[in-house]
Design an enzyme around this catalytic site. Structure first.
Site, PDB file in Angstrom:
ATOM      1  N   LYS A  22      29.985 -16.553  12.883  1.00  0.00           N
ATOM      2  CA  LYS A  22      31.196 -17.019  12.184  1.00  0.00           C
ATOM      3  C   LYS A  22      30.928 -17.044  10.676  1.00  0.00           C
ATOM      4  CE  LYS A  22      32.036 -21.588  11.780  1.00  0.00           C
ATOM      5  NZ  LYS A  22      32.265 -22.085  10.389  1.00  0.00           N
ATOM      6  N   ASN A  23      29.795 -17.635  10.272  1.00  0.00           N
ATOM      7  CA  ASN A  23      29.550 -17.861   8.844  1.00  0.00           C
ATOM      8  C   ASN A  23      29.091 -16.622   8.097  1.00  0.00           C
ATOM      9  OD1 ASN A  23      30.408 -20.417   9.280  1.00  0.00           O
ATOM     10  ND2 ASN A  23      28.389 -21.376   9.174  1.00  0.00           N
ATOM     11  N   ARG A  92      37.405 -23.974   5.497  1.00  0.00           N
ATOM     12  CA  ARG A  92      36.654 -24.039   4.243  1.00  0.00           C
ATOM     13  C   ARG A  92      36.562 -22.665   3.609  1.00  0.00           C
ATOM     14  NH1 ARG A  92      34.563 -27.183   0.093  1.00  0.00           N
ATOM     15  NH2 ARG A  92      32.658 -26.245  -0.694  1.00  0.00           N
ATOM     16  N   CYS A 116      36.030 -28.635   8.140  1.00  0.00           N
ATOM     17  CA  CYS A 116      35.542 -29.858   8.785  1.00  0.00           C
ATOM     18  C   CYS A 116      35.264 -30.924   7.731  1.00  0.00           C
ATOM     19  CB  CYS A 116      34.261 -29.569   9.569  1.00  0.00           C
ATOM     20  SG  CYS A 116      34.575 -28.632  11.067  1.00  0.00           S
ATOM     21  N   ARG A 121      33.117 -32.176  -0.156  1.00  0.00           N
ATOM     22  CA  ARG A 121      33.099 -30.697  -0.155  1.00  0.00           C
ATOM     23  C   ARG A 121      33.909 -30.137  -1.336  1.00  0.00           C
ATOM     24  NH1 ARG A 121      33.376 -28.169   5.800  1.00  0.00           N
ATOM     25  NH2 ARG A 121      31.912 -26.681   4.869  1.00  0.00           N
ATOM     26  N   PRO A 122      33.546 -30.514  -2.567  1.00  0.00           N
ATOM     27  CA  PRO A 122      34.236 -29.970  -3.736  1.00  0.00           C
ATOM     28  C   PRO A 122      33.947 -28.477  -3.919  1.00  0.00           C
ATOM     29  CG  PRO A 122      32.311 -31.188  -4.423  1.00  0.00           C
ATOM     30  CD  PRO A 122      32.432 -31.401  -2.941  1.00  0.00           C
ATOM     31  N   ILE A 123      34.653 -27.825  -4.843  1.00  0.00           N
ATOM     32  CA  ILE A 123      34.341 -26.416  -5.166  1.00  0.00           C
ATOM     33  C   ILE A 123      34.054 -26.280  -6.659  1.00  0.00           C
ATOM     34  CG2 ILE A 123      35.594 -25.392  -3.218  1.00  0.00           C
ATOM     35  CD1 ILE A 123      37.899 -24.761  -5.149  1.00  0.00           C
ATOM     36  N   ASP A 124      33.540 -27.355  -7.246  1.00  0.00           N
ATOM     37  CA  ASP A 124      33.253 -27.339  -8.690  1.00  0.00           C
ATOM     38  C   ASP A 124      32.257 -26.246  -9.066  1.00  0.00           C
ATOM     39  OD1 ASP A 124      31.588 -29.088  -7.073  1.00  0.00           O
ATOM     40  OD2 ASP A 124      30.521 -29.560  -8.918  1.00  0.00           O
ATOM     41  N   LEU A 125      31.263 -25.993  -8.199  1.00  0.00           N
ATOM     42  CA  LEU A 125      30.263 -24.948  -8.515  1.00  0.00           C
ATOM     43  C   LEU A 125      30.919 -23.559  -8.489  1.00  0.00           C
ATOM     44  CD1 LEU A 125      27.206 -26.261  -6.442  1.00  0.00           C
ATOM     45  CD2 LEU A 125      27.701 -26.634  -8.870  1.00  0.00           C
ATOM     46  N   ASP A 306      23.816 -27.455  10.142  1.00  0.00           N
ATOM     47  CA  ASP A 306      24.737 -27.177  11.244  1.00  0.00           C
ATOM     48  C   ASP A 306      24.107 -27.449  12.606  1.00  0.00           C
ATOM     49  OD1 ASP A 306      26.360 -24.329   9.643  1.00  0.00           O
ATOM     50  OD2 ASP A 306      26.486 -26.494   9.341  1.00  0.00           O
ATOM     51  N   ILE A 328      22.362 -32.675   3.340  1.00  0.00           N
ATOM     52  CA  ILE A 328      23.329 -31.704   2.800  1.00  0.00           C
ATOM     53  C   ILE A 328      24.723 -32.305   2.669  1.00  0.00           C
ATOM     54  CG2 ILE A 328      24.391 -29.430   3.130  1.00  0.00           C
ATOM     55  CD1 ILE A 328      21.390 -29.268   2.587  1.00  0.00           C
ATOM     56  N   ARG A 398      36.933 -23.327  16.746  1.00  0.00           N
ATOM     57  CA  ARG A 398      36.826 -22.730  15.409  1.00  0.00           C
ATOM     58  C   ARG A 398      35.519 -21.965  15.267  1.00  0.00           C
ATOM     59  NH1 ARG A 398      37.656 -26.740  10.719  1.00  0.00           N
ATOM     60  NH2 ARG A 398      37.185 -24.766   9.706  1.00  0.00           N
TER      61      ARG A 398
HETATM   62  C1  EPZ Z   1      28.670 -23.338   4.474  1.00  0.00           C
HETATM   63  O1  EPZ Z   1      29.554 -24.330   3.992  1.00  0.00           O
HETATM   64  C2  EPZ Z   1      28.938 -23.241   5.969  1.00  0.00           C
HETATM   65  N1  EPZ Z   1      30.318 -22.828   6.206  1.00  0.00           N
HETATM   66  C3  EPZ Z   1      28.690 -24.594   6.624  1.00  0.00           C
HETATM   67  O2  EPZ Z   1      28.875 -24.428   8.048  1.00  0.00           O
HETATM   68  C4  EPZ Z   1      27.251 -25.011   6.355  1.00  0.00           C
HETATM   69  O3  EPZ Z   1      27.044 -26.303   6.885  1.00  0.00           O
HETATM   70  C5  EPZ Z   1      26.988 -25.030   4.843  1.00  0.00           C
HETATM   71  O4  EPZ Z   1      27.305 -23.736   4.278  1.00  0.00           O
HETATM   72  C6  EPZ Z   1      25.546 -25.354   4.511  1.00  0.00           C
HETATM   73  O5  EPZ Z   1      24.701 -24.440   5.126  1.00  0.00           O
HETATM   74  C7  EPZ Z   1      30.632 -21.524   6.146  1.00  0.00           C
HETATM   75  O6  EPZ Z   1      29.799 -20.678   5.843  1.00  0.00           O
HETATM   76  C8  EPZ Z   1      32.053 -21.150   6.455  1.00  0.00           C
HETATM   77  P1  EPZ Z   1      27.701 -25.478   0.629  1.00  0.00           P
HETATM   78  P2  EPZ Z   1      29.747 -24.526   2.390  1.00  0.00           P
HETATM   79  O7  EPZ Z   1      28.584 -24.972  -0.437  1.00  0.00           O
HETATM   80  O8  EPZ Z   1      29.737 -23.211   1.727  1.00  0.00           O
HETATM   81  C9  EPZ Z   1      28.110 -29.408  -2.016  1.00  0.00           C
HETATM   82  C10 EPZ Z   1      29.779 -24.886  10.165  1.00  0.00           C
HETATM   83  O9  EPZ Z   1      29.636 -25.857  10.931  1.00  0.00           O
HETATM   84  N2  EPZ Z   1      28.917 -28.566  -2.915  1.00  0.00           N
HETATM   85  O10 EPZ Z   1      26.324 -24.939   0.761  1.00  0.00           O
HETATM   86  O11 EPZ Z   1      30.901 -25.426   2.177  1.00  0.00           O
HETATM   87  C11 EPZ Z   1      28.861 -29.690  -0.721  1.00  0.00           C
HETATM   88  O12 EPZ Z   1      29.732 -30.785  -0.872  1.00  0.00           O
HETATM   89  C12 EPZ Z   1      29.962 -25.132   8.676  1.00  0.00           C
HETATM   90  O13 EPZ Z   1      29.772 -23.686  10.528  1.00  0.00           O
HETATM   91  C13 EPZ Z   1      29.345 -29.103  -4.122  1.00  0.00           C
HETATM   92  O14 EPZ Z   1      29.067 -30.248  -4.442  1.00  0.00           O
HETATM   93  O15 EPZ Z   1      28.401 -25.318   2.048  1.00  0.00           O
HETATM   94  C14 EPZ Z   1      27.747 -29.983   0.250  1.00  0.00           C
HETATM   95  O16 EPZ Z   1      27.348 -31.330   0.118  1.00  0.00           O
HETATM   96  C15 EPZ Z   1      30.003 -26.599   8.325  1.00  0.00           C
HETATM   97  N3  EPZ Z   1      30.102 -28.327  -4.948  1.00  0.00           N
HETATM   98  C16 EPZ Z   1      26.630 -29.064  -0.240  1.00  0.00           C
HETATM   99  O17 EPZ Z   1      26.962 -28.699  -1.581  1.00  0.00           O
HETATM  100  C17 EPZ Z   1      30.434 -27.032  -4.619  1.00  0.00           C
HETATM  101  O18 EPZ Z   1      31.114 -26.371  -5.438  1.00  0.00           O
HETATM  102  C18 EPZ Z   1      26.476 -27.797   0.611  1.00  0.00           C
HETATM  103  O19 EPZ Z   1      27.676 -27.075   0.511  1.00  0.00           O
HETATM  104  C19 EPZ Z   1      29.992 -26.508  -3.387  1.00  0.00           C
HETATM  105  C20 EPZ Z   1      29.231 -27.291  -2.550  1.00  0.00           C
END
Ligand code: EPZ
Length: 419
Positions: A22-23, A92, A116, A121-125, A306, A328, A398
């Site tokens: 999926k990911n 997401r 989920c 889960r911000p997107i600031d980065l 995960d 995480i 999902r």
């Molecule tokens: C991906 O989510 C996966 N989803 C998640 O899988 C997985 O848990 C996660 O990566 C970590 O490996 C998909 O690929 C669709 P991150 P993502 O950006 O991209 C913080 C599942 O069950 N963050 O690495 O959202 C965030 O809040 C799902 O299949 C910021 O602060 O993960 C989190 O605490 C769940 N600002 C941490 O980083 C940002 O701009 C990790 O997030 C982006 C992230």
């Protein structure tokens, strides 16, 4: 509501094939937006998040067809750069259309993604990286309007956290940007490498995926290709944990042990026998499970967040005291209260869970609060004494292709019904 009825107590036995990831599939599908041609994606999992992605592509003017695990996408005629809120809220990964849409069209209007509820889960980065690449971002009332008045250009971007989604968004936008983009402290997950291989198959100039520094030189255009999605390592982890809980033995095909080393190490420490071959993993659990000390989730190649709900379920049956630290997400112990209803002895405090293993778990009426919590409760119920009713299984759909069919094929007593 739709739910699973599970009668626990039967050990698992047999062979099971892991579906496409999926990911990995979700960012690859978003990447199709960059391609002026037809893309054929093999081993694409039949999941609700994939169908949500197809709806977003269609809203942007792309054509797609899913048949027998092959998704064919054509984005030759994109007619729109606006993704409505109701589609953005579906998952997401909708955030990834930011980079793809800007990469192809130079503009995009969307809102914050869903997904989920594991925390803020911000997107600031994502947004700050795209601004460095020349994107003007105007946010108001939850709507994000993006444009590139002077064109999209490469940049050197240091991520404060190796965010998977931010790394993917930058790779998508950079593939057609003017000049070189370098991502420092890039995420190293195997799904990132799969996206890079897909984009390279379409003619992108990318190197360094799987390391902490990824370099992308923008090209003029990307052409169509045929690509096969990598196996879903978290689905494999789910099957491994189900076998560890229920006992018995499984051969899991289309599975890569090298991508799951931390999970396999914990399961072996807990008393399972696990052997990895080229494209399959064998597990058997014939002895009682035992506690493992502390499990800490970390960015890849550390223990994957995960798989954390799944290993928490396993450790709830492991004699002794285990500790799980979730590093995480701030709210990722959502299976724990439901496991306690099944007799687990778990104390959860913030990002730490202390688990005292019990001899048995017992059937109960429980609810999935998110995708992996639902999978963990399914695995726990297979090993519990008695009948479990599990609700909110749309979360499970999902990320898993008919999980009940896969587990039934190796002996679990589970069926989908109204509960
Ligand atoms: C991906 O989510 C996966 N989803 C998640 O899988 C997985 O848990 C996660 O990566 C970590 O490996 C998909 O690929 C669709 P991150 P993502 O950006 O991209 C913080 C599942 O069950 N963050 O690495 O959202 C965030 O809040 C799902 O299949 C910021 O602060 O993960 C989190 O605490 C769940 N600002 C941490 O980083 C940002 O701009 C990790 O997030 C982006 C992230």
């Amino acid at each position: 509501m739709q739910g699973f009825i599970i009668e626990g107590g039967t050990p698992l036995k047999g062979e099971i094939r892991t579906s496409g990831s999926k990911n990995a599939a979700l960012p690859i599908i978003a990447g199709c937006l960059l391609v002026n041609g037809e893309v054929r994606i093999n081993d694409c999992p039949c999941l609700s998040d994939v169908y949500s992605s197809v709806r977003i592509l269609s809203c942007l003017g792309c054509k797609s067809c899913m048949s027998g695990g092959v998704l064919t996408v054509s984005c030759k005629d994109i007619s729109n750069d606006h993704i409505p809120d109701k589609l953005m809220r579906l998952m997401r990964s909708s955030a990834l259309y930011l980079g793809a849409c800007i990469g192809r069209l130079g503009s995009c209007t969307l809102s914050y993604p869903g997904g989920c509820e594991l925390g803020a889960r911000p997107i600031d980065l994502h947004l700050s990286a795209l601004e460095k690449m020349g994107v003007c971002i105007n946010e108001k009332h939850g709507v994000i309007e993006c444009s590139c008045p002077n064109g999209l250009h490469g940049a050197h971007i240091s991520l404060s956290f190796p965010s998977v989604g931010a790394t993917e968004n930058i790779m998508l936008a950079a593939s057609l940007a003017r000049g070189e983009t370098v991502i420092y402290n890039s995420a190293r997950e195997p799904e990132i490498a799969d996206l890079a291989r897909f984009l390279r198959a379409c003619g992108a100039d990318i190197a360094g995926e799987g390391t902490s520094v990824v370099r992308i030189n923008g090209v003029k255009e990307l052409h169509g290709c045929e690509y096969t999605v990598m196996p879903d390592r978290i689905v494999t982890a789910t099957y491994l944990c189900a076998a560890a809980l229920a006992g018995g033995e499984l051969m899991i095909t289309n599975a890569r042990a090298c991508e799951l080393r931390p999970v396999i190490d914990v399961l072996c420490e807990a008393g399972c026998d696990v052997y990895g071959y080229d494209d399959r993993i064998y597990i058997s659990r014939k002895r009682p499970l035992k506690a493992v000390g502390t499990v800490r989730t970390m960015p890849y190649p550390g223990f994957p967040t995960d798989a954390q709900p799944l290993i928490t379920a396993v450790l709830s049956r492991a004699a002794g005291v285990s500790v799980v630290a979730e590093n995480i997400f701030e709210n990722r112990f959502r299976a724990n209260p439901e496991l306690v209803r099944m007799g687990a002895q778990i104390k959860t405090e913030g990002r730490i869970a202390v688990i005292e293993g019990t001899q048995s778990l017992y059937g109960a009426r429980v609810m999935a609060a998110d995708l992996r919590a639902g999978a963990a409760l399914t695995a726990a119920a297979i090993s519990a004494q008695g009948i479990t009713e599990l609700g909110n299984i749309e979360y499970i759909d999902r990320g898993y292709e008919r999980l009940e069919k896969a587990l039934s094929s190796v002996g679990a007593r589970i069926m989908r019904t109204q509960i």
